[in-house]
Scaffold this motif. Sequence first.
Motif, PDB file in Angstrom:
ATOM      1  N   VAL A   1      -0.001  -2.496  -6.614  1.00 47.01           N
ATOM      2  CA  VAL A   1      -1.158  -1.612  -6.430  1.00 47.01           C
ATOM      3  C   VAL A   1      -1.856  -1.316  -7.753  1.00 47.01           C
ATOM      4  O   VAL A   1      -3.032  -0.953  -7.767  1.00 47.01           O
ATOM      5  CB  VAL A   1      -0.746  -0.286  -5.747  1.00 47.01           C
ATOM      6  CG1 VAL A   1      -0.192  -0.551  -4.353  1.00 47.01           C
ATOM      7  CG2 VAL A   1       0.251   0.503  -6.590  1.00 47.01           C
ATOM      8  N   TYR A   2      -1.156  -1.492  -8.876  1.00 44.02           N
ATOM      9  CA  TYR A   2      -1.768  -1.201 -10.174  1.00 44.02           C
ATOM     10  C   TYR A   2      -2.795  -2.259 -10.584  1.00 44.02           C
ATOM     11  O   TYR A   2      -3.705  -1.974 -11.354  1.00 44.02           O
ATOM     12  CB  TYR A   2      -0.691  -1.102 -11.260  1.00 44.02           C
ATOM     13  CG  TYR A   2       0.233   0.069 -11.089  1.00 44.02           C
ATOM     14  CD1 TYR A   2      -0.214   1.370 -11.293  1.00 44.02           C
ATOM     15  CD2 TYR A   2       1.566  -0.114 -10.726  1.00 44.02           C
ATOM     16  CE1 TYR A   2       0.636   2.464 -11.143  1.00 44.02           C
ATOM     17  CE2 TYR A   2       2.431   0.972 -10.575  1.00 44.02           C
ATOM     18  CZ  TYR A   2       1.957   2.253 -10.777  1.00 44.02           C
ATOM     19  OH  TYR A   2       2.806   3.318 -10.615  1.00 44.02           O
TER      20      TYR A   2
ATOM     21  N   PRO B   1      -6.074  -2.416  -6.950  1.00 46.99           N
ATOM     22  CA  PRO B   1      -5.553  -3.567  -6.201  1.00 46.99           C
ATOM     23  C   PRO B   1      -6.519  -4.744  -6.256  1.00 46.99           C
ATOM     24  O   PRO B   1      -7.736  -4.560  -6.196  1.00 46.99           O
ATOM     25  CB  PRO B   1      -5.415  -3.021  -4.780  1.00 46.99           C
ATOM     26  CG  PRO B   1      -6.423  -1.910  -4.698  1.00 46.99           C
ATOM     27  CD  PRO B   1      -6.401  -1.282  -6.065  1.00 46.99           C
ATOM     28  N   GLN B   2      -5.951  -5.941  -6.374  1.00 48.16           N
ATOM     29  CA  GLN B   2      -6.804  -7.123  -6.424  1.00 48.16           C
ATOM     30  C   GLN B   2      -6.307  -8.216  -5.478  1.00 48.16           C
ATOM     31  O   GLN B   2      -6.434  -9.400  -5.760  1.00 48.16           O
ATOM     32  CB  GLN B   2      -6.929  -7.631  -7.853  1.00 48.16           C
ATOM     33  CG  GLN B   2      -5.633  -7.922  -8.573  1.00 48.16           C
ATOM     34  CD  GLN B   2      -5.888  -8.215 -10.051  1.00 48.16           C
ATOM     35  OE1 GLN B   2      -6.268  -7.314 -10.815  1.00 48.16           O
ATOM     36  NE2 GLN B   2      -5.698  -9.460 -10.459  1.00 48.16           N
ATOM     37  N   SER B   3      -5.739  -7.782  -4.369  1.00 43.43           N
ATOM     38  CA  SER B   3      -5.368  -8.702  -3.289  1.00 43.43           C
ATOM     39  C   SER B   3      -5.372  -7.906  -1.992  1.00 43.43           C
ATOM     40  O   SER B   3      -5.217  -6.678  -2.011  1.00 43.43           O
ATOM     41  CB  SER B   3      -3.975  -9.291  -3.532  1.00 43.43           C
ATOM     42  OG  SER B   3      -2.968  -8.306  -3.342  1.00 43.43           O
ATOM     43  N   PRO B   4      -5.565  -8.572  -0.849  1.00 46.84           N
ATOM     44  CA  PRO B   4      -5.506  -7.842   0.426  1.00 46.84           C
ATOM     45  C   PRO B   4      -4.180  -7.126   0.618  1.00 46.84           C
ATOM     46  O   PRO B   4      -4.135  -6.019   1.169  1.00 46.84           O
ATOM     47  CB  PRO B   4      -5.706  -8.951   1.464  1.00 46.84           C
ATOM     48  CG  PRO B   4      -6.473 -10.005   0.752  1.00 46.84           C
ATOM     49  CD  PRO B   4      -5.964  -9.978  -0.665  1.00 46.84           C
TER      50      PRO B   4
ATOM     51  N   ALA C   1      -1.868   2.502   2.664  1.00 47.69           N
ATOM     52  CA  ALA C   1      -0.662   3.084   3.256  1.00 47.69           C
ATOM     53  C   ALA C   1      -0.241   4.331   2.485  1.00 47.69           C
ATOM     54  O   ALA C   1       0.145   5.354   3.082  1.00 47.69           O
ATOM     55  CB  ALA C   1       0.466   2.050   3.259  1.00 47.69           C
ATOM     56  N   GLU C   2      -0.307   4.263   1.159  1.00 53.18           N
ATOM     57  CA  GLU C   2       0.029   5.438   0.343  1.00 53.18           C
ATOM     58  C   GLU C   2      -0.913   6.603   0.638  1.00 53.18           C
ATOM     59  O   GLU C   2      -0.483   7.754   0.777  1.00 53.18           O
ATOM     60  CB  GLU C   2      -0.054   5.086  -1.147  1.00 53.18           C
ATOM     61  CG  GLU C   2       1.019   4.156  -1.652  1.00 53.18           C
ATOM     62  CD  GLU C   2       1.012   4.074  -3.180  1.00 53.18           C
ATOM     63  OE1 GLU C   2       0.492   5.023  -3.819  1.00 53.18           O
ATOM     64  OE2 GLU C   2       1.529   3.084  -3.732  1.00 53.18           O
ATOM     65  N   VAL C   3      -2.201   6.297   0.735  1.00 51.39           N
ATOM     66  CA  VAL C   3      -3.192   7.345   0.994  1.00 51.39           C
ATOM     67  C   VAL C   3      -2.906   8.018   2.337  1.00 51.39           C
ATOM     68  O   VAL C   3      -2.937   9.256   2.451  1.00 51.39           O
ATOM     69  CB  VAL C   3      -4.621   6.759   0.968  1.00 51.39           C
ATOM     70  CG1 VAL C   3      -5.633   7.790   1.459  1.00 51.39           C
ATOM     71  CG2 VAL C   3      -4.988   6.301  -0.437  1.00 51.39           C
TER      72      VAL C   3
END
Length: 316
Positions: free
Chosen positions: A128-129, A145-148, A156-158
Motif C-alpha cells: 500500500v505504500y 498504491p500503484q497496482s489494483p 479495505a483498510e479505509v
Amino acid sequence: MRVLVTGADGFVGRYLVRRLVGAGDVVGAACRPVGHRVDWSAVAPGAAVEPIPFEITDAESVEGALGWRPEAVIHLAAVASTREARRDPAAAWLVNAVGTSRLVAAAAGLRESGAGDPLVLVVSSGEVYGAGPRTARVESDPLLPQSPYAASKVAAEVAAMEAWRRTGLRVVVARPFTHTGPGQTTVYVLPGWVERLREAKVSGAAVVSTGNLEPVRDLLDVRDVVDAYRLLVAHGTPGEVYNVSRGEGSSLAELFDRLRGVIGTVAAPCPDPSLMRGNDIPYLVGDSTKLRRATGWTPAITLQQTLQELVDAQAD
C-alpha cells in the motif's frame, strides 16, 4: 480463545490455523465451500478446528460465519496475487474492499446486538505504500498504491477503520511485507525460481527465466508472520496499524543468487518480458518498531533458513 480465520485454506491460512491451535485456541476455519477441501486433522492433528463455509462476496454467508460467535477474527480471505488482481481489478475490489466492508459490518452487528465483541485483525499489505524513498516505511507514511491489488487493500483498510470509528468495533490492521515459506505455490516469485533452478540443475540448462531483478524487498518467513498475527490479536491496539517486516532489504538479484547456491547450479538469470511487472516498486522495506514494542515480536527464522526450506520442500 475462539478465533475465526477467513481464507483458512490458503497458504498463510494453514500456517495460521496450526499456530493458533498450538497456542490453545479453538479455530473456526472459514473457507469457500467450493474447491479443494482441506483435511484439517492433517494440518492440526487432534485439534479443535471447525470448518465453516464462507463466501466473502455473499452477505448471508459472512453473517453466518460470524454467527459462530468468535472472540477474534483474522481476515485473510482475499485476492492475494498482484498478477491475478491485474487480470481482473474489479474482482480484486469486490473481494478485498467490498468483502472486508461486509465482514466488519457483520462483526459490528454482533457488537451492536450484544451477541459478542470480536477483535478483527484485517490483513492488508506493505504494497500500500507504493514507491517512495529508499528508507524503511513506517505506518504514518503516505499510502501511494500503484497496482489494483494495493489499491483494493487501501480501500479495505479505509472500510475497516471507518467501522471502528463509527461503531467502536475493535479493528487492528496488519501490513505484512513480502513473505514466503514451504508450500507456497510457484505462481509466486521465489517458489517459481526454485522450481526453474531445480529443473536447470537436472537438465544442465545455462539460463533460467526471471523478471526484473533490481527491486529490493523485505522478506519474512510465513511462520514469523503468523506469529505476529497471533500477537496482534492479543496485544494490538484497536484503531492502529502495524507493519509486519524484518526491516532489512535484499535485492531480487541477491535472492536469486542465494537460491542458486542452495540448489547448487550456475544457471544464469535471463530476463523474460512475460515475467516482468509494470511499475515495480523499486524499494519496499518496512520498519516494524511499532509491532515489536507493542507485542515483543521479533523474527525467529533467518532468511537463509527460509530459502533452504523452500528448496527442501520442493525436493520432497
